[in-house]
Each structure stands twice: as C-alpha cells, then as structure tokens.
Design a protein around this motif. Structure first.
Motif, PDB file in Angstrom:
ATOM      1  N   LEU A 133       0.811  -1.214   0.000  1.00 56.87           N
ATOM      2  CA  LEU A 133       0.000   0.000   0.000  1.00 56.87           C
ATOM      3  C   LEU A 133       0.843   1.263   0.000  1.00 56.87           C
ATOM      4  CD1 LEU A 133      -2.653  -1.162   2.610  1.00 56.87           C
ATOM      5  CD2 LEU A 133      -2.808  -1.221   0.106  1.00 56.87           C
ATOM      6  N   ARG A 134       0.314   2.272  -0.684  1.00 58.53           N
ATOM      7  CA  ARG A 134       0.886   3.615  -0.663  1.00 58.53           C
ATOM      8  C   ARG A 134      -0.022   4.458   0.233  1.00 58.53           C
ATOM      9  NH1 ARG A 134       0.248   4.539  -6.803  1.00 58.53           N
ATOM     10  NH2 ARG A 134      -1.723   3.608  -6.131  1.00 58.53           N
ATOM     11  N   LEU A 135       0.523   4.928   1.319  1.00 56.92           N
ATOM     12  CA  LEU A 135      -0.278   5.548   2.370  1.00 56.92           C
ATOM     13  C   LEU A 135       0.092   7.011   2.548  1.00 56.92           C
ATOM     14  CD1 LEU A 135       0.145   2.623   4.921  1.00 56.92           C
ATOM     15  CD2 LEU A 135      -1.806   3.007   3.402  1.00 56.92           C
ATOM     16  N   LEU A 136      -0.890   7.790   2.971  1.00 57.95           N
ATOM     17  CA  LEU A 136      -0.675   9.197   3.297  1.00 57.95           C
ATOM     18  C   LEU A 136      -1.111   9.411   4.742  1.00 57.95           C
ATOM     19  CD1 LEU A 136      -0.162  12.247   2.485  1.00 57.95           C
ATOM     20  CD2 LEU A 136      -2.590  12.324   1.911  1.00 57.95           C
TER      21      LEU A 136
ATOM     22  N   CYS B 297       6.016  15.318   2.249  1.00 59.60           N
ATOM     23  CA  CYS B 297       5.100  15.937   1.295  1.00 59.60           C
ATOM     24  C   CYS B 297       4.622  17.264   1.880  1.00 59.60           C
ATOM     25  CB  CYS B 297       3.912  14.993   1.068  1.00 59.60           C
ATOM     26  SG  CYS B 297       2.572  15.652   0.076  1.00 59.60           S
ATOM     27  N   VAL B 298       4.778  18.357   1.140  1.00 56.27           N
ATOM     28  CA  VAL B 298       4.238  19.618   1.642  1.00 56.27           C
ATOM     29  C   VAL B 298       2.721  19.509   1.705  1.00 56.27           C
ATOM     30  CG1 VAL B 298       6.173  20.976   0.789  1.00 56.27           C
ATOM     31  CG2 VAL B 298       4.168  20.660  -0.664  1.00 56.27           C
ATOM     32  N   ASP B 299       2.121  20.143   2.701  1.00 56.59           N
ATOM     33  CA  ASP B 299       0.684  19.985   2.921  1.00 56.59           C
ATOM     34  C   ASP B 299      -0.134  20.301   1.674  1.00 56.59           C
ATOM     35  OD1 ASP B 299       1.487  19.421   5.462  1.00 56.59           O
ATOM     36  OD2 ASP B 299       0.412  21.066   6.433  1.00 56.59           O
ATOM     37  N   SER B 300       0.247  21.325   0.953  1.00 59.15           N
ATOM     38  CA  SER B 300      -0.540  21.760  -0.202  1.00 59.15           C
ATOM     39  C   SER B 300      -0.424  20.804  -1.387  1.00 59.15           C
ATOM     40  CB  SER B 300      -0.104  23.160  -0.639  1.00 59.15           C
ATOM     41  OG  SER B 300       1.297  23.211  -0.832  1.00 59.15           O
ATOM     42  N   ALA B 301       0.466  19.794  -1.297  1.00 55.63           N
ATOM     43  CA  ALA B 301       0.598  18.807  -2.378  1.00 55.63           C
ATOM     44  C   ALA B 301      -0.204  17.545  -2.110  1.00 55.63           C
ATOM     45  CB  ALA B 301       2.073  18.444  -2.575  1.00 55.63           C
ATOM     46  N   ALA B 302      -0.803  17.430  -0.919  1.00 57.38           N
ATOM     47  CA  ALA B 302      -1.511  16.194  -0.585  1.00 57.38           C
ATOM     48  C   ALA B 302      -2.677  15.944  -1.539  1.00 57.38           C
ATOM     49  CB  ALA B 302      -2.016  16.258   0.856  1.00 57.38           C
ATOM     50  N   ALA B 303      -3.451  16.994  -1.853  1.00 60.04           N
ATOM     51  CA  ALA B 303      -4.589  16.813  -2.764  1.00 60.04           C
ATOM     52  C   ALA B 303      -4.120  16.376  -4.148  1.00 60.04           C
ATOM     53  CB  ALA B 303      -5.386  18.116  -2.861  1.00 60.04           C
ATOM     54  N   ALA B 304      -3.002  16.915  -4.601  1.00 59.14           N
ATOM     55  CA  ALA B 304      -2.476  16.522  -5.912  1.00 59.14           C
ATOM     56  C   ALA B 304      -2.048  15.058  -5.903  1.00 59.14           C
ATOM     57  CB  ALA B 304      -1.302  17.424  -6.287  1.00 59.14           C
ATOM     58  N   ALA B 305      -1.455  14.614  -4.806  1.00 66.66           N
ATOM     59  CA  ALA B 305      -1.053  13.211  -4.697  1.00 66.66           C
ATOM     60  C   ALA B 305      -2.272  12.296  -4.770  1.00 66.66           C
ATOM     61  CB  ALA B 305      -0.285  12.988  -3.396  1.00 66.66           C
ATOM     62  N   LEU B 306      -3.358  12.696  -4.132  1.00 65.73           N
ATOM     63  CA  LEU B 306      -4.589  11.908  -4.177  1.00 65.73           C
ATOM     64  C   LEU B 306      -5.179  11.925  -5.588  1.00 65.73           C
ATOM     65  CD1 LEU B 306      -5.984  13.164  -0.785  1.00 65.73           C
ATOM     66  CD2 LEU B 306      -5.659  10.751  -1.339  1.00 65.73           C
ATOM     67  N   ALA B 307      -5.148  13.065  -6.227  1.00 67.29           N
ATOM     68  CA  ALA B 307      -5.741  13.203  -7.566  1.00 67.29           C
ATOM     69  C   ALA B 307      -5.003  12.392  -8.610  1.00 67.29           C
ATOM     70  CB  ALA B 307      -5.768  14.675  -7.969  1.00 67.29           C
ATOM     71  N   THR B 308      -3.695  12.226  -8.449  1.00 63.16           N
ATOM     72  CA  THR B 308      -2.882  11.542  -9.457  1.00 63.16           C
ATOM     73  C   THR B 308      -2.641  10.073  -9.133  1.00 63.16           C
ATOM     74  OG1 THR B 308      -0.899  12.392  -8.327  1.00 63.16           O
ATOM     75  CG2 THR B 308      -1.733  13.659 -10.208  1.00 63.16           C
TER      76      THR B 308
ATOM     77  N   CYS C  27      -4.633   4.931   0.489  1.00 66.77           N
ATOM     78  CA  CYS C  27      -5.444   5.142   1.685  1.00 66.77           C
ATOM     79  C   CYS C  27      -4.829   6.260   2.515  1.00 66.77           C
ATOM     80  CB  CYS C  27      -5.530   3.859   2.520  1.00 66.77           C
ATOM     81  SG  CYS C  27      -6.584   4.009   3.989  1.00 66.77           S
ATOM     82  N   VAL C  28      -5.698   7.043   3.186  1.00 69.43           N
ATOM     83  CA  VAL C  28      -5.259   8.081   4.124  1.00 69.43           C
ATOM     84  C   VAL C  28      -5.521   7.572   5.543  1.00 69.43           C
ATOM     85  CG1 VAL C  28      -5.568  10.449   4.917  1.00 69.43           C
ATOM     86  CG2 VAL C  28      -5.807   9.900   2.477  1.00 69.43           C
TER      87      VAL C  28
ATOM     88  N   ALA D 101      -9.419  15.167   3.700  1.00 68.79           N
ATOM     89  CA  ALA D 101     -10.619  14.340   3.637  1.00 68.79           C
ATOM     90  C   ALA D 101     -11.489  14.708   2.434  1.00 68.79           C
ATOM     91  CB  ALA D 101     -11.418  14.482   4.937  1.00 68.79           C
ATOM     92  N   VAL D 102     -11.600  15.984   2.154  1.00 69.03           N
ATOM     93  CA  VAL D 102     -12.368  16.431   0.983  1.00 69.03           C
ATOM     94  C   VAL D 102     -11.752  15.866  -0.297  1.00 69.03           C
ATOM     95  CG1 VAL D 102     -13.003  18.446  -0.405  1.00 69.03           C
ATOM     96  CG2 VAL D 102     -13.245  18.523   2.083  1.00 69.03           C
ATOM     97  N   ALA D 103     -10.440  15.967  -0.404  1.00 66.26           N
ATOM     98  CA  ALA D 103      -9.774  15.460  -1.606  1.00 66.26           C
ATOM     99  C   ALA D 103      -9.879  13.943  -1.700  1.00 66.26           C
ATOM    100  CB  ALA D 103      -8.303  15.889  -1.596  1.00 66.26           C
ATOM    101  N   ALA D 104      -9.760  13.259  -0.576  1.00 73.98           N
ATOM    102  CA  ALA D 104      -9.873  11.795  -0.585  1.00 73.98           C
ATOM    103  C   ALA D 104     -11.266  11.362  -1.025  1.00 73.98           C
ATOM    104  CB  ALA D 104      -9.553  11.239   0.804  1.00 73.98           C
ATOM    105  N   ALA D 105     -12.304  12.050  -0.531  1.00 67.45           N
ATOM    106  CA  ALA D 105     -13.670  11.716  -0.941  1.00 67.45           C
ATOM    107  C   ALA D 105     -13.867  11.979  -2.440  1.00 67.45           C
ATOM    108  CB  ALA D 105     -14.670  12.517  -0.112  1.00 67.45           C
ATOM    109  N   ARG D 106     -13.300  13.077  -2.906  1.00 65.80           N
ATOM    110  CA  ARG D 106     -13.432  13.435  -4.328  1.00 65.80           C
ATOM    111  C   ARG D 106     -12.828  12.365  -5.225  1.00 65.80           C
ATOM    112  NH1 ARG D 106     -13.701  13.780  -8.879  1.00 65.80           N
ATOM    113  NH2 ARG D 106     -13.688  15.570 -10.300  1.00 65.80           N
ATOM    114  N   HIS D 107     -11.743  11.736  -4.776  1.00 64.00           N
ATOM    115  CA  HIS D 107     -11.025  10.783  -5.618  1.00 64.00           C
ATOM    116  C   HIS D 107     -11.209   9.338  -5.152  1.00 64.00           C
ATOM    117  CE1 HIS D 107      -9.260  14.093  -7.783  1.00 64.00           C
ATOM    118  NE2 HIS D 107      -8.893  14.650  -6.638  1.00 64.00           N
TER     119      HIS D 107
END
Length: 574
Positions: free
Chosen positions: A150-153, A214-225, A230-231, A254-260
């Motif tokens: 698993l790749r985890l955040l 991972c810088v905080d502002s890159a977490a959503a990008a990591a989820l999107a790509t 799992c978070v 959580a918002v980004a994880a739900a989106r993706h």
C-alpha cells in the motif's frame, strides 16, 4: 529512544518524557515534578498527541495529590481539584485530557497513592489499547485493499510520541509494514509546527519504513494523481455523530480523498470519543500564537505585524470518513446507524425473561438488567431501562445503546440501567450476544464472602473444581475454573474498566463474573444460553454454601494471608 521504550513514564515521583520540541535534531529527556511543569510541557507541545497529553494530565493530578498530602493520609481535595482544572485548560480541544483527569479524580477520596495507581494503570492500558486498535485497523485495510503493498498518506504525528507506545494511525502503518504491506508513506509536513516533518519522518526512519516528505498543499495533488491508496489520521475529539477534530489540514485532505474515492480512516481510542457532544460544531478549536506562522526556527518569514489565523485543529464531517477504528470496534459514519433488528420481538423476549427472574427473586424490585445484541457486526444493543419494576417490565421498557460505549442511541429517550457500562465491556471483549445481571441470592452471598476473605486485594477469584454443573458454563475444561470477583466500586464505570481489562487479558475466561455484594453477570450467544449459565452458577454457589459446614477449614471466613488465592471450592461429581 528505542522502539520498546515508552515515550512517557513515571519514575521516582516525576513524569519522564521526551521533549518533542527539539526532535529530530536532539533527543532530550524531561523530568516533570510539578503541575506547573506539566502544564508548560503540554502547552508548549513538549508533550503532545491526544492520548499522551491525557496521560500526562492524569499523572499531573497524581503529582498534585502527592504535593497536597495531609497528616493522616488524606489529601487537600480542593487544591488538587483546582490543579486538575488548570491541567484540563492547558489544551481544550483534545477530549482525552479531560477524560483522563476526570478518571484519576474518581480515586481522590482514597488518597494520593490511589490516584497514582490509577494513572499508572492508564499507562499500562494505553499500550494494550493501541495494540488492539492497530491490529483491528490493519486487518480492515488488508480486507479493503488486499492485492498489493500500500501507498499511504498520513498527517501530523500519531506514533508512539503521541501516545506512550505503538501509536494510533502511525502505529497502523508500522503494523502493516511488519506484515510486508507498505510500499511507501507520504508524510505531510503538517504546518505550522511541522510535526510530520520533524516527528513522523523521524519515527519512520527509526523503523526503516520507506517514506517521502510531502508539503501539505501537495496532498490533494497526490490523491488526484493516484499516488495514494489510503489516508490514515488520528483524532483529538470525536463527536457523537462521528465528526472528527484533528490537526489543522485534515479536513482538506478528507475532501480530496472523498473526491477521488480514496479510503479515509481515522484511528483513535474510545477515550477520544465525546458522547456528550452531538456534532463537531460544538468542538472548541484551539488557536495558537502568531509566531508559529510568522517565524521559522526563530527567523521571521512574514512582514512584521502580519495578522495571523492559526487554528491548531479543524473538524472533518462524518460523511467524509470511511471508517473510525478504535480498540473495540469499526464505525463507518457514511452508513446510517443500524437499528436493532426486530427490536419489538427482542424487547418482548427480554421483558418476559426479566419477569421470570423477578418471580424467582433474582431481580427484586427494579434491580438487575438484561441486554441483547442481535448482530455482533452492528454497534447497537437493547438493554432494560433504568428504574423499571422487573415484575411489570414490557417490551417498551428497553433502551437502544451503543454496545461499545454504552451510550444511548437517543440521548433524549429513557435512561439505560446503571450497569450498561459493564454490559458494553463484555460486548467489546467477547462474542456475547446476550448479557444478564441479577442479584441471585447464592452467587451474591458467595461473592460477598469471597471478597471479605480477601479484603483489600482488589479483584480476586472464586476457584471452583469438580462440580458437575461446571459443564453448563461451556468451558473448554469443565473440571475446574475460577470465577472473577470484582470490588463493588461506587463508580460503575470503574468496574467496567476492570472487567474489560480482565477479559482482554483472558480470552478463555469463563462467561461469568461476580461483583462483591452486588450479584452476578453472565453472558452467552443468546438469552437462553445466558440464563442456563446463570442457573448453573447459582446452583454451584448454593452447593458451596450448603457444603461449607462440612469443611470448616475451607469455608470459614479467615484472613487473606491464610486463604490462598488458588484454594478451590470442591464439589461432588456424582
């Protein structure tokens, strides 16, 4: 600090802990000897993490009790309670701090040593709770994502630095790594104090787990790509509806994880739940000083006088959370709470049994209680309401409760029996689907006598050997067993805590327990089996009392020193 060393302990009248402010560049030990030192350590995040600050608060009360001892063994209760109030105020968002302080205060009337003993018991429990929790969460994840490493955040720090041992979300990651199920961990730096960069990366490096910062502002990008399977995060307070307060930035992830469509798991002990708080809207969010944002390691990074918004936490709504995992259960907030299947029929069955036991004199007046949990996979159980005459009980006199926490499903409905917490302890630690607590005369008398024989020993046991009726308890070895006898504390929650610890430590324990001067509790796969076991144990205790006169050396109530814990009460096999 090695992997086995607890991050917080008690040594020679002091709280010993790791100063998390200087990690990862230095490892410095703190010895906190006063309440003021504990408050400073918690406020400045030398000690941090919801479970850890709760335990520090509990031991802080013990320090206060030691300081405010009175001649004759008493304690200046007013002074200790004022110190307790200051400890709770040190950080307002994490419920564990208030929970832990309240728990040790229940022992205050017993003196300073009792307060300390309770705090030390909580230290021991923390490792046990964390171990159960991380195994449950790891098993869940392996079931959700069974086909690959698993790749985890993860966000903030939730390892042994945030508890005393093992950790919560980071503990799950280490458990998965030990099973060979981790490919990589993305570690959010976690602004503004960089607890991910400083602490989580340090713990993962110590454990040899592959990770990247991972810088905080890159977490959503990591989820999107597609970089994250799992978070995993922890929690500082969980409202009754499943809303979760955690380190600032959790909500956005959580918002980004739900989106993706990436699973988002919260790992936190039951002590993090606040059943008195209906939703996350009522959680008080701590705001911290501007310098944590305008400076970095003491150097200014923003223009002088810049105004700052620096909340320490945010609240993630329940509907964004895939599962909340504790030591005793998995809750899926996105799903509607399950009603008790066929509640009217079950309520009528419970009422009928209560009336039968009332007629036998085992549930006199309003005493005793019965519960059923029809589906162990669901969180809800039915239990008899408080203050109802058992001889006139009906199927409408039932309360739906959370079988893990003992909290009513409808806080505005009837009140559950006082012993609901004990029922919940049984449900959390066994596969029981029905629990009966009664004041049957022979078991009650034997429990009282055994407690007096071992006065001051805390939980003791009633060894039984060679009673034919032991077969009725469904034991692996029906030739003998020991029925635990618990002290009858005024605080029922304390009895429940001791019961849960006993059953966790003894998976093969008999399905019954005694409470001194307060009757017997039994359980089984259904009401009929629980009742049969109750009848067998009551009959055995009747034989014990009837036969006592034939063996005065064993039956007489003598001092604990002359009655070994292992002395069995023998019966006849014929």
């Amino acid at each position: 600090m090695n992997a086995q060393q607890p991050s917080l302990s008690w040594e020679d009248g002091a709280i010993v802990t790791i100063d998390q402010r200087v990690l990862p560049h230095a490892t410095r030990q703190l010895r906190l000897r006063t309440v003021d030192e504990v408050i400073e350590a918690v406020s400045t995040l030398a000690v941090r993490g919801a479970p850890a600050i709760g335990l520090a608060g509990a031991l802080g009360v013990a320090l206060s009790a030691l300081r405010h001892r009175l001649p004759g063994g008493g304690v200046d209760r007013a002074a200790v309670r004022e110190d307790a109030r200051r400890l709770v105020a040190a950080r307002p968002t994490a419920v564990n701090l208030e929970w832990a302080v309240r728990r040790v205060l229940t022992r205050l009337d017993e003196g300073h040593r009792a307060v300390l003993d309770e705090g030390l018991a909580m230290l021991r429990e923390d490792a046990e709770v964390n171990g159960a929790m991380v195994r449950r969460a790891a098993d869940l994840l392996v079931g959700l994502l069974p086909d690959r490493p698993l790749r985890l955040l993860t966000h903030c720090n939730t390892g042994r630095l945030a508890t005393t041992a093992i950790g919560t979300a980071l503990g799950v990651i280490l458990e998965l790594a030990a099973r060979g199920r981790v490919a990589e961990v993305l570690v959010d730096e976690t602004r503004p104090l960089l607890q991910g960069a400083r602490l989580t990366a340090w713990e993962l490096r110590e454990a040899g787990v592959p990770h990247r910062l991972c810088v905080d502002s890159a977490a959503a990008a990591a989820l999107a790509t597609g970089m994250v399977d799992c978070v995993l995060v922890g929690a500082d307070r969980i409202a009754a509806n499943g809303d979760v307060a955690n380190k600032i930035g959790t909500y956005g992830i959580a918002v980004a994880a739900a989106r993706h469509a990436v699973p988002f798991l919260v790992i936190a002990p039951e002590s993090t739940r606040d059943p008195d708080l209906a939703t996350g809207a009522g959680i008080k969010i701590e705001e911290r000083g501007a310098a944590e944002v305008t400076e970095c390691a003491g150097a200014p990074v923003a223009p002088a006088g810049t105004a700052v918004f620096n909340p320490a936490f945010d609240v993630t709504p329940a509907e964004l959370i895939t599962a909340i995992v504790s030591e005793s259960r998995v809750v899926r907030p996105r799903e509607e709470p399950a009603a008790v299947p066929d509640a009217p029929r079950l309520g009528d069955a419970v009422a009928a049994m209560a009336r039968t036991l009332y007629e036998r004199g085992w549930m006199p007046g309003t005493s005793g209680n019965i519960s059923v949990r029809p589906d162990p996979a669901e969180p809800t159980a039915l239990i008899t309401a408080s203050g109802r005459d058992k001889g006139e009980l009906t199927g409408r006199d039932m309360v739906a409760v959370d079988a893990g926490t003992a909290q009513p499903v409808d806080p505005d409905g009837p009140r559950a029996s006082a012993e609901t917490a004990i029922h919940a302890a049984v449900y959390r630690t066994t596969d029981a689907r029905a629990v009966i607590h009664v004041h049957a005369p022979y078991t009650t008398a034997v429990a009282g006598r055994r407690s007096r024989e071992t006065a001051g020993a805390g939980r003791t046991g009633l060894p039984l050997r060679d009673f034919e009726l032991l077969k009725g308890l469904g034991l692996a070895d029906p030739s003998g067993t020991e029925i635990p006898v618990f002290p009858n504390h005024a605080d029922v929650g304390r009895i429940a805590t001791e019961v849960a610890a006993h059953l966790r430590d003894r998976p093969d324990a008999p399905p019954a327990l005694l409470i001194a001067e307060h009757g017997v509790t039994v359980w089984g796969r259904d009401l009929a089996q629980a009742r049969n076991r109750l009848e067998c144990l009551e009959a055995i205790c009747q034989l014990v009392l009837l036969d006592a006169g034939n063996r005065p050396a064993r039956a007489a109530a003598v001092s604990p020193e002359t009655v070994p814990e292992t002395t069995p009460w023998e019966g006849q096999t014929a």
